[in-house]
Motif scaffolding. Structure first.
Motif, PDB file in Angstrom:
ATOM      1  N   ASP A 190      55.157  35.624  46.558  1.00 59.15           N
ATOM      2  CA  ASP A 190      54.125  36.552  46.103  1.00 59.15           C
ATOM      3  C   ASP A 190      52.741  35.910  46.037  1.00 59.15           C
ATOM      4  O   ASP A 190      51.753  36.611  45.805  1.00 59.15           O
ATOM      5  CB  ASP A 190      54.500  37.123  44.728  1.00 59.15           C
ATOM      6  N   SER A 246      56.482  43.570  38.480  1.00 56.45           N
ATOM      7  CA  SER A 246      56.588  44.015  39.870  1.00 56.45           C
ATOM      8  C   SER A 246      56.715  45.534  39.936  1.00 56.45           C
ATOM      9  O   SER A 246      56.116  46.186  40.804  1.00 56.45           O
ATOM     10  CB  SER A 246      57.793  43.366  40.559  1.00 56.45           C
ATOM     11  N   GLN A 286      52.658  39.218  36.497  1.00 55.53           N
ATOM     12  CA  GLN A 286      53.531  38.620  37.502  1.00 55.53           C
ATOM     13  C   GLN A 286      53.337  37.103  37.533  1.00 55.53           C
ATOM     14  O   GLN A 286      54.297  36.332  37.614  1.00 55.53           O
ATOM     15  CB  GLN A 286      53.224  39.190  38.886  1.00 55.53           C
ATOM     16  N   PHE A 320      56.156  44.828  46.369  1.00 56.86           N
ATOM     17  CA  PHE A 320      56.507  44.566  44.971  1.00 56.86           C
ATOM     18  C   PHE A 320      57.906  45.083  44.645  1.00 56.86           C
ATOM     19  O   PHE A 320      58.674  44.434  43.937  1.00 56.86           O
ATOM     20  CB  PHE A 320      55.478  45.216  44.037  1.00 56.86           C
TER      21      PHE A 320
END
Length: 491
Positions: A27, A91, A110, A173
């Protein structure tokens, strides 16, 4: 007295840790290729896009050391699961975000989730493995780090290409959710439970130290991560000086806290552990160089050569492949060759970058991807010989009860190095590109700057190699007892 057998669940536990760690590290880069889609999908401004990327990196780096210390104190499995849950819930919030403000907030959380769980991975490897097995485990961790960094643009490009610009970004996500559920369930089953504390044992988490270090890291990172976007930055350069002052205050506080007989956030004696300071230096400087490569090349391939997001991601896959192979081999060889392997990996990485520079300035047209494949593969192989073996050597002599803290400090250095490297290399690329309009020469010069940074890491590694040779501890074989990791019982 016979030593207990190793925990039979250790390799399954490692698999859970690596998959969750891969998810959080992916991510870091996967969002980059989705930024144009996010801009279209929810009308995000340029400042919003900057914080969607930078906010994650900021909060990720802020909580690493405190999370590692807390995991050492209350249990790494507990902190690992907490981090996975925070990451998973945020997420969901990011994927459902109705506005850019909500998305930025979700990305901040996150980053917190990623920062909570990642130090536990290194700490658990220290706890569950010893000897050559520990080197192999850190080799797999290094492969996870290298591959997740490189394949993010490819995965993001695939998802958006399949699901469309309007809503495809939301699924970068949502794809985390099955991993989150599986990681929590399997962590409860396979990760070693926390050690039970005595009733009279006080839990001391050093809150003042946490605040001082958090503010210091934030002040160091903010001007760097904003500048690294190439869009200008609102935090002045002297913010970094304030951060350095806060970190100095943190060091002074930790020393005084220790003298008072308390348990500090970071024991300063950690930096006197053989190989730790030098290994952390090599790690921070190397990350400053190698992560800047992806930043520049993915932008150059899209803006300079007109590649799609997926095409730009595919262009750097040879580096990812080389990094995966090098990390797996490095984890097996580090016990034998030690710092010599890391130094050799830095030489290979540097050679690969020099070759990339030559190709960029000498080759163009359809043959460019094929001409770059070899140099990128070589650079990735060298990177694999650096990342995981360096983690193994840096943490080798760290006491297990401080493994999470040591890993948090190490990864904080990596995050600061990454931000500084992207800021420097990005400034060269954007500055020259804007001034001359020649993105090819701008990319080549940026690669040379990255090579210069990696040269500094090579010098630091060579100095450490020389010191180890003089002390007769070039490789872990010189100091390992060969005792197996203890079996963990479930509570």
């Amino acid at each position: 007295m016979t030593e207990p057998e190793p925990d039979p669940r250790r390799w399954r536990a490692l698999a859970v840790c690596l998959v969750a760690g891969f998810m959080t590290l992916l991510d870091v880069s996967i969002v980059n290729v989705a930024l144009p889609s996010i801009e279209v999908g929810i009308g995000a401004t340029e400042s919003d896009l900057q914080w969607i990327v930078s906010g994650y990196a900021l909060t990720f780096g802020l909580v690493l050391v405190g999370a590692g210390r807390t995991g050492d104190a209350i249990g790494r499995r507990t902190m690992f699961i907490a981090g996975v849950l925070v990451f998973g819930l945020s997420s969901v919030a990011a994927g459902l975000a109705p506005s850019s403000g909500v998305l930025v907030a979700a990305r901040l959380f996150q980053g917190i989730g990623g920062g909570l769980l990642n130090p536990q991975v290194s700490g658990l490897i220290q706890e569950m493995f010893t000897g050559r097995e520990r080197g192999r485990a850190f080799g797999l961790l290094g492969a996870t780090i290298g591959v997740s960094t490189a394949v993010g643009p490819v995965v993001g490009g695939l998802i958006i290409g399949l699901l469309g610009v309007e809503t495809g970004w939301r699924w970068i996500f949502f794809v985390n959710l099955p991993i989150v559920v599986g990681a929590v369930l399997l962590a409860l089953r396979w990760l070693p439970p926390p050690r039970r504390r005595h009733a009279d044992q006080r839990l001391d988490l050093d809150p003042v130290g946490v605040v001082l270090l958090g503010l210091g890291v934030a002040a160091l990172l903010l001007p760097l991560i904003e500048r690294g976007r190439g869009d200008g930055f609102s935090f002045p350069w002297w913010t970094g000086l304030v951060g350095a002052g806060l970190v100095a205050g943190f060091v002074a506080w930790e020393g005084a806290y220790t003298v008072r007989g308390r348990s500090p956030l970071v024991e300063l004696a950690l930096f006197r552990v053989p190989g730790y300071s030098s290994g952390a230096t090599v790690s921070a400087v190397f990350f400053a160089g190698f992560t800047g490569i992806f930043f520049v090349l993915t932008i150059y391939f899209q803006q300079g050569l007109g590649y799609s997001a997926l095409g730009a991601g595919l262009m750097v896959t040879p580096y990812a492949a080389g990094s995966a192979v090098g990390s797996a081999l490095g984890g097996r060889l580090v016990h034998r060759f030690g710092r010599l392997l890391v130094t050799g990996g830095l030489v290979l990485s540097l050679a690969g970058l020099v070759a990339v520079d030559v190709v960029l300035t000498a080759v163009d047209g359809p043959s460019l991807p094929w001409a770059l494949a070899g140099p990128l593969l070589l650079g990735g192989l060298g990177s694999g010989f650096v990342i995981s073996p360096n983690i193994t050597l840096t943490l080798h002599d760290v006491p297990v009860e401080r493994a999470g803290t040591a890993a948090g400090v190490l990864q904080t250095g990596q995050r600061i190095g990454t931000a500084a490297g992207i800021a420097l290399i990005g400034a060269v690329f954007f500055g020259l590109g804007a001034a001359s309009g020649d993105l090819t020469n701008a990319a080549a010069l940026a690669i040379r700057v990255a090579a210069a940074v990696i040269s500094l890491a090579l010098i630091a590694s060579a100095v450490d190699l020389r010191t180890r040779q003089q002390e007769g501890r070039v490789s872990p074989e010189a100091t390992d007892t060969g005792k197996p990791a203890q079996r963990h019982t479930r509570s």
